[in-house]
Write a protein that holds these residues in place. Structure first.
Motif, short mmCIF file in Angstrom:
data_model
loop_
_atom_site.label_atom_id
_atom_site.label_comp_id
_atom_site.label_asym_id
_atom_site.label_seq_id
_atom_site.Cartn_x
_atom_site.Cartn_y
_atom_site.Cartn_z
N SER A 31 4.00 1.64 -2.42
CA SER A 31 3.16 3.05 -2.92
C SER A 31 3.30 3.00 -4.66
O SER A 31 4.04 2.40 -5.10
CB SER A 31 3.61 4.21 -2.44
OG SER A 31 4.78 4.56 -2.90
N SER A 54 0.93 -3.10 -3.90
CA SER A 54 0.77 -2.06 -4.94
C SER A 54 -0.43 -1.96 -5.93
O SER A 54 -0.88 -1.09 -5.90
CB SER A 54 2.15 -2.04 -5.54
OG SER A 54 3.16 -1.37 -4.93
N GLN A 85 -3.19 -3.32 -5.59
CA GLN A 85 -4.41 -3.28 -4.38
C GLN A 85 -4.62 -1.67 -4.45
O GLN A 85 -5.86 -1.34 -4.35
CB GLN A 85 -4.31 -3.74 -3.13
CG GLN A 85 -4.11 -5.12 -2.86
CD GLN A 85 -3.78 -5.45 -1.49
OE1 GLN A 85 -3.97 -4.56 -0.48
NE2 GLN A 85 -3.60 -6.90 -1.18
N LYS A 86 -3.71 -0.65 -4.52
CA LYS A 86 -3.81 0.64 -4.24
C LYS A 86 -4.15 1.32 -5.86
O LYS A 86 -3.49 2.16 -6.03
CB LYS A 86 -2.60 1.44 -3.84
CG LYS A 86 -2.33 0.60 -2.47
CD LYS A 86 -0.79 1.08 -1.92
CE LYS A 86 -0.75 0.51 -0.40
NZ LYS A 86 0.50 1.31 0.27
N GLU A 87 -4.86 0.57 -6.53
CA GLU A 87 -5.41 1.09 -7.72
C GLU A 87 -4.44 1.23 -8.92
O GLU A 87 -4.40 2.32 -9.77
CB GLU A 87 -6.12 2.31 -7.72
CG GLU A 87 -7.39 2.32 -6.59
CD GLU A 87 -7.95 3.55 -6.62
OE1 GLU A 87 -7.45 4.68 -6.77
OE2 GLU A 87 -9.22 3.46 -6.00
#
Length: 540
Positions: free
Chosen positions: A396, A423, A425-427
């Protein structure tokens, strides 16, 4: 036999010479295995008895010497906190186990080469090796430090294509280049083999220079999108062993604040502090009531738009055994988990926590706890906890109030390309690495750890802001270049306007995709050998 031993040692020397942190030597990896492969071929062609055992021992010599020479610092760090004998035993995990798995790959290769065509055997070698590398980043004794593709970390100019393949693409590149050279050697020994060798030579030249040419072109033409964010990285240089001086938690936090002020600007958006910078085991639900939090809040009053990302030691309390790592406190009558944590603190009551999840075997996590629970007293003595640190299943990010997402990689985690990519990938728009590195002393370990951060920058095309307690702290741009770094074992602070990036590379969206075909090949190769052995026993 002396010739084969010298060839094996020659390969070990070449592999060590090519490995970080030695600069500019990484292309040696493209032919470093050749002497060993020649030695193993000569053993197979000899009239010696028990050739399989000799092959295993010869390959083992190469890989044990290479691993020991490259990661000797593991023993150095262990020996600083425990008796030499115990430190030597625990050092066998990275030294011996890694060397054993490498040796097993070549031993299986030589086994299958006697049963199949050379092309199939060569493909199986790549499958065996990459399967070993994937295993060594996935199981409880994980230690992917010596993944072959890591070897090009000091020459980012040559591996810009890692944004498509990651480090496993580098492993494939190295292995196949050595195999092609070996095939040239084999055919040149045969009568009339010169013509066939030309084909292998052309393939070798194309295989080497096509990726290099493409990489240099990308390196020369790559331009970052201008999207600046001012980041300050702090290196407090606090002795992790406490040999020189010991600061109270309040003194340590104040030192971090004072250093931050030296480079802070009105527009500074992030202050990055190292692993466990905020000391004192703290319950996360009570974090806002601590002196550390209050001191950081006072500091941020002057920097309204800034976020402090810092390492901390935290724990959570449960009513029941919520996780496999939770321990029961008889004194307090509750279950609890401790964490190596990254915390984001803003100029508001808001708090965000990230828990380190790629934990160091034997130090932060008990490997195979069901089997090895008997050594938990030794584990505690080294500084771990009997149940190991808690972790989280998925990566995260930490986010600033402005919405900027940051990858909070803690120390050892920065070696995992797949974990970092998930990680991103989650902007996440840039990567932070917070680490201590003081445990290893002034050895090549700290330099290798820094160099490997360049690989994450290339794979994801993200800046890296690296804060190491005792050094080396650094800023790394999207091409994998270290543009600014501190000196070792000096208190320091550096700042940089980095460019945020929201675009995703192919590797970021498909991390470690290249591994899976070779896992299949390696598995089929092993099953084929098992089948032949079973059939041989049955017919015998």
């Amino acid at each position: 036999m002396k010739r084969q031993i010298w060839l094996a040692l020659f390969s070990a020397a070449l592999l060590w010479l090519a490995w970080p942190p030695i600069p500019f030597t990484s292309p040696i990896l493209l032919f470093a295995f050749l002497p060993l492969m020649i030695a193993l071929q000569e053993i197979e062609e000899s009239d010696r008895k028990k050739k399989g055992r000799i092959v295993f021992l010869t390959a083992g010599l190469t890989f044990l010497v290479w691993n020991t020479a490259s990661i000797y610092w593991v023993f150095n760090s262990l020996n600083a906190v425990m008796p030499t004998f115990i430190a030597a035993l625990l050092s066998l995990i990275p030294f011996g186990l890694g060397a054993f798995l490498m040796t097993l790959s070549f031993w299986l290769y030589r086994k299958i080469s006697k049963k199949t065509k050379p092309l199939i055997a060569d493909i199986c070698l790549i499958g065996f090796w990459i399967s070993y590398e994937f295993l060594h980043q996935s199981w409880d004794l994980k230690f992917p430090w010596m993944t072959l593709g890591n070897g090009f970390a000091t020459t980012p100019q040559l591996i810009q294509w890692y944004e498509y393949t990651g480090v496993y693409g580098g492993s494939f590149w190295i292995l196949l280049s050595n195999i092609l050279l070996f095939r040239i050697w084999v055919v040149l020994r045969a009568e009339g083999g010169r013509q066939k060798a030309k084909g292998y030579l052309i393939a070798f030249i194309v295989w080497i220079f096509a990726p290099i040419s493409l990489s240099i072109l990308v390196y020369a033409t790559y331009e970052e999108e201008v999207n600046p964010s001012n980041v300050v990285v702090v290196q407090p240089n606090i002795d992790p062993y406490g040999k020189h001086f010991i600061l109270t938690p309040a003194q340590q936090t104040q030192k971090l604040i004072d250093l931050s002020k030296n480079k802070a600007q009105v527009n500074t958006e992030f202050f990055i502090w190292p692993e466990t910078a905020l000391t004192g085991m703290t319950e996360e639900d009570d974090f806002r009531n601590t002196d550390n939090f209050k001191s950081v809040q006072v500091f941020l009053d002057s920097f309204k738009n800034a976020t402090v990302i810092s390492g901390a030691e935290t724990y959570l309390i449960y009513d029941y055994q919520k996780t496999s790592t939770a321990r029961f406190s008889k004194e307090n009558n509750f279950w609890w988990d401790s964490f190596n944590t990254a915390v984001a603190i803003e100029n508001t009551p808001k708090l965000q926590f990230y828990h380190k999840s790629k934990l160091v075997p034997g130090v932060e996590k008990m490997p195979f706890p069901e089997v090895l629970s008997v050594i938990s007293p030794l584990f505690e003595k080294f500084g771990g906890t009997p149940g190991g640190y808690g972790s989280q299943k998925e990566p995260s990010n930490l986010y600033a109030s402005s919405g900027i997402g940051v990858v909070p990689a803690i120390c050892y985690e920065s070696i995992w390309g797949e974990w970092i990519a998930k990680s991103v990938q989650k902007e996440a728009q840039f990567i932070t690495i917070i680490t201590n590195d003081g445990w290893w002393g002034n050895t090549s370990g700290k330099d290798q750890h820094l160099d490997y951060a360049s690989l994450r920058a290339i794979e994801n095309r993200r800046w890296v802001a690296r804060s190491a307690n005792t050094g080396i702290s650094a800023f790394i741009n999207q091409r994998g270049e270290i543009v600014q770094q501190t000196k070792w074992w000096e208190a320091a602070v550096i700042k940089q306007d980095i460019n945020l990036n929201s675009n995703l590379t192919f590797y970021t969206t498909h991390p470690d995709w290249i591994v899976y075909p070779f896992l299949l090949v390696g598995s089929i190769g092993v099953l084929f050998l098992v089948f032949l052995r079973f059939r041989g026993r049955k017919t015998g």
